[in-house]
Design an enzyme around this catalytic site. Structure first.
Site, PDB file in Angstrom:
ATOM      1  N   ARG A 153      10.816   0.072  11.111  1.00 25.44           N
ATOM      2  CA  ARG A 153       9.716   0.534  11.963  1.00 25.44           C
ATOM      3  C   ARG A 153       9.635  -0.317  13.224  1.00 25.44           C
ATOM      4  NH1 ARG A 153       4.299   1.260   8.352  1.00 25.44           N
ATOM      5  NH2 ARG A 153       3.479   0.234  10.194  1.00 25.44           N
ATOM      6  N   LYS A 167       0.820  -1.216   0.000  1.00 28.19           N
ATOM      7  CA  LYS A 167       0.000   0.000   0.000  1.00 28.19           C
ATOM      8  C   LYS A 167       0.856   1.269   0.000  1.00 28.19           C
ATOM      9  CE  LYS A 167      -2.377  -0.613   3.799  1.00 28.19           C
ATOM     10  NZ  LYS A 167      -1.811  -1.870   4.300  1.00 28.19           N
ATOM     11  N   ARG A 171      11.528  -4.803   5.436  1.00 26.42           N
ATOM     12  CA  ARG A 171      11.177  -3.411   5.102  1.00 26.42           C
ATOM     13  C   ARG A 171      12.054  -2.408   5.845  1.00 26.42           C
ATOM     14  NH1 ARG A 171       5.076  -1.339   5.175  1.00 26.42           N
ATOM     15  NH2 ARG A 171       5.078  -1.822   7.394  1.00 26.42           N
ATOM     16  N   ARG A 181     -10.229   0.918   8.921  1.00 26.28           N
ATOM     17  CA  ARG A 181      -9.770  -0.421   9.298  1.00 26.28           C
ATOM     18  C   ARG A 181     -10.818  -1.177  10.098  1.00 26.28           C
ATOM     19  NH1 ARG A 181      -3.909   1.238   9.100  1.00 26.28           N
ATOM     20  NH2 ARG A 181      -2.627  -0.608   9.285  1.00 26.28           N
ATOM     21  N   ARG A 232      -0.949  -7.353  14.150  1.00 26.15           N
ATOM     22  CA  ARG A 232      -1.466  -6.532  13.041  1.00 26.15           C
ATOM     23  C   ARG A 232      -2.209  -7.387  12.028  1.00 26.15           C
ATOM     24  NH1 ARG A 232       3.930  -4.001  11.254  1.00 26.15           N
ATOM     25  NH2 ARG A 232       2.796  -2.900   9.643  1.00 26.15           N
TER      26      ARG A 232
HETATM   27  P1  AMP Z   1       0.179   1.616   8.966  1.00 28.18           P
HETATM   28  O1  AMP Z   1       1.270   2.611   8.753  1.00 28.18           O
HETATM   29  O2  AMP Z   1      -1.027   1.877   8.114  1.00 28.18           O
HETATM   30  O3  AMP Z   1       0.666   0.196   8.859  1.00 28.18           O
HETATM   31  O4  AMP Z   1      -0.315   1.811  10.475  1.00 28.18           O
HETATM   32  C1  AMP Z   1       0.554   1.618  11.569  1.00 28.18           C
HETATM   33  C2  AMP Z   1      -0.232   1.516  12.851  1.00 28.18           C
HETATM   34  O5  AMP Z   1      -0.953   2.738  13.087  1.00 28.18           O
HETATM   35  C3  AMP Z   1      -1.302   0.433  12.891  1.00 28.18           C
HETATM   36  O6  AMP Z   1      -0.759  -0.845  13.206  1.00 28.18           O
HETATM   37  C4  AMP Z   1      -2.205   0.978  13.999  1.00 28.18           C
HETATM   38  O7  AMP Z   1      -1.620   0.804  15.272  1.00 28.18           O
HETATM   39  C5  AMP Z   1      -2.211   2.472  13.698  1.00 28.18           C
HETATM   40  N1  AMP Z   1      -3.270   2.812  12.735  1.00 28.18           N
HETATM   41  C6  AMP Z   1      -3.100   3.293  11.482  1.00 28.18           C
HETATM   42  N2  AMP Z   1      -4.292   3.483  10.872  1.00 28.18           N
HETATM   43  C7  AMP Z   1      -5.236   3.087  11.759  1.00 28.18           C
HETATM   44  C8  AMP Z   1      -6.656   3.006  11.716  1.00 28.18           C
HETATM   45  N3  AMP Z   1      -7.355   3.346  10.617  1.00 28.18           N
HETATM   46  N4  AMP Z   1      -7.302   2.582  12.828  1.00 28.18           N
HETATM   47  C9  AMP Z   1      -6.625   2.226  13.947  1.00 28.18           C
HETATM   48  N5  AMP Z   1      -5.281   2.248  14.041  1.00 28.18           N
HETATM   49  C10 AMP Z   1      -4.589   2.675  12.956  1.00 28.18           C
END
Ligand code: AMP
Length: 218
Positions: free
Chosen positions: A162, A15, A129, A90, A173
C-alpha cells in the site's frame, strides 16, 4: 441476535485480517472506510480525488466526507442483519454521528472489539504487509507469506505494498490513532460495549476470542 460490530485498533494490529475472517464466518457486510476510499481512488471518482492526498500522507479524510459515505452504506438493507465497521469511527465527531445514525436506523452498535499490539510490532507488521491487488487479501512477507512469492493464494492476483505503508505515512497514521482514535475507547467503555483482544496473539487465536465475544452479545 444480530451483531452490529465496530473493529478498532491502530494500523497493523490485525483489523483487516480479523475482519476478512469474521465476514466469511458470520456473513455480515464489511464496511471498511479505507477500502471504500481505495476503491474510489481506483475508479477515479470525485470521492477518490478528495481522499487520495490525505491517504497518501497518512492523514484522516475530513469527517464530513467520511461520515457521508458511512451514512449511505449503513442505511442499505443488507446492514439490517448485522454489520462489521472497520476503520470507522476514527474521531469523536464520527463516533457521535454514528451514534445518531444507528439510533435513527435502530441499528445500534452492540460490540466494539479493540485489537491492539505494541508499537514495535505494529511497525514490523506494516512494513512487511502486502495486499492482493484484485481481492484485497492481506499477507505479510514473513508472518503470513503467500505460497508463491508476490502472488495471491486465493485469486492468483499480484501482491503490492500500500502506498501509505511507508515509514513517513505510518508515523502520521500512528499519531492520528493515538490523538484522535484511541480516546474513543473511553467513549465505548462508558457505553458498556467495549471488549479488548490481544493483537499480539496469532490470527487463529484472535479469531477465536473475537468469535467468543460475538457469541456473548445479547
Ligand atoms: P485503513 O485502510 O483503515 O488503514 O485506512 C487507510 C486510510 O484511509 C487512513 O489512513 C485515512 O487516510 C483514510 N481513512 C479510512 N477510514 C477513515 C476514517 N474513518 N476517517 C478518516 N480517514 C479515514
Amino acid at each position: 441476535m444480530k451483531t452490529n460490530i465496530i473493529l478498532m485498533g491502530p494500523p497493523g494490529a490485525g483489523k483487516g485480517t480479523l475482519a476478512k475472517r469474521l465476514i466469511s464466518k458470520y456473513h455480515i457486510p464489511h464496511i471498511s472506510t479505507g477500502d471504500m476510499f481505495r476503491d474510489a481512488i481506483k475508479a477515479g471518482t470525485e470521492l477518490g480525488k478528495t481522499a487520495k492526498d490525505y491517504m497518501t500522507r497518512g492523514d484522516l479524510v475530513p469527517d464530513e466526507v467520511t461520515i457521508g459515505i458511512v451514512r449511505e452504506r449503513l442505511a442499505q438493507d443488507d446492514c439490517g442483519h448485522g454489520y462489521l465497521l472497520d476503520g470507522f469511527p476514527r474521531t469523536l465527531k464520527q463516533a457521535e454521528a454514528l451514534k445518531e445514525l444507528t439510533t435513527s436506523l435502530k441499528r445500534e452498535v452492540n460490540l466494539v472489539i479493540n485489537i491492539d499490539a505494541n508499537q514495535a510490532e505494529l511497525i514490523k507488521r506494516i512494513s512487511g504487509r502486502r495486499v492482493c491487488k484484485n481481492c484485497g487479501a492481506p499477507y505479510h512477507v514473513t508472518n503470513m507469506p503467500p505460497k508463491k512469492e508476490g502472488i495471491c493464494d486465493q485469486c492468483g492476483g499480484p501482491l503490492f505494498q500500500r502506498p501509505d505503508d511507508n515509514e513517513a505515512a505510518l508515523k502520521v497514521r500512528l499519531s492520528h490513532y493515538y490523538a484522535d482514535t484511541k480516546p474513543l475507547l473511553n467513549y465505548y467503555e462508558a457505553m458498556h460495549v467495549l471488549s479488548n483482544v490481544n493483537g499480539m496473539l496469532g490470527a487463529d487465536e484472535v479469531l477465536n476470542l473475537a468469535s467468543k465475544l460475538i457469541g456473548e452479545v445479547k
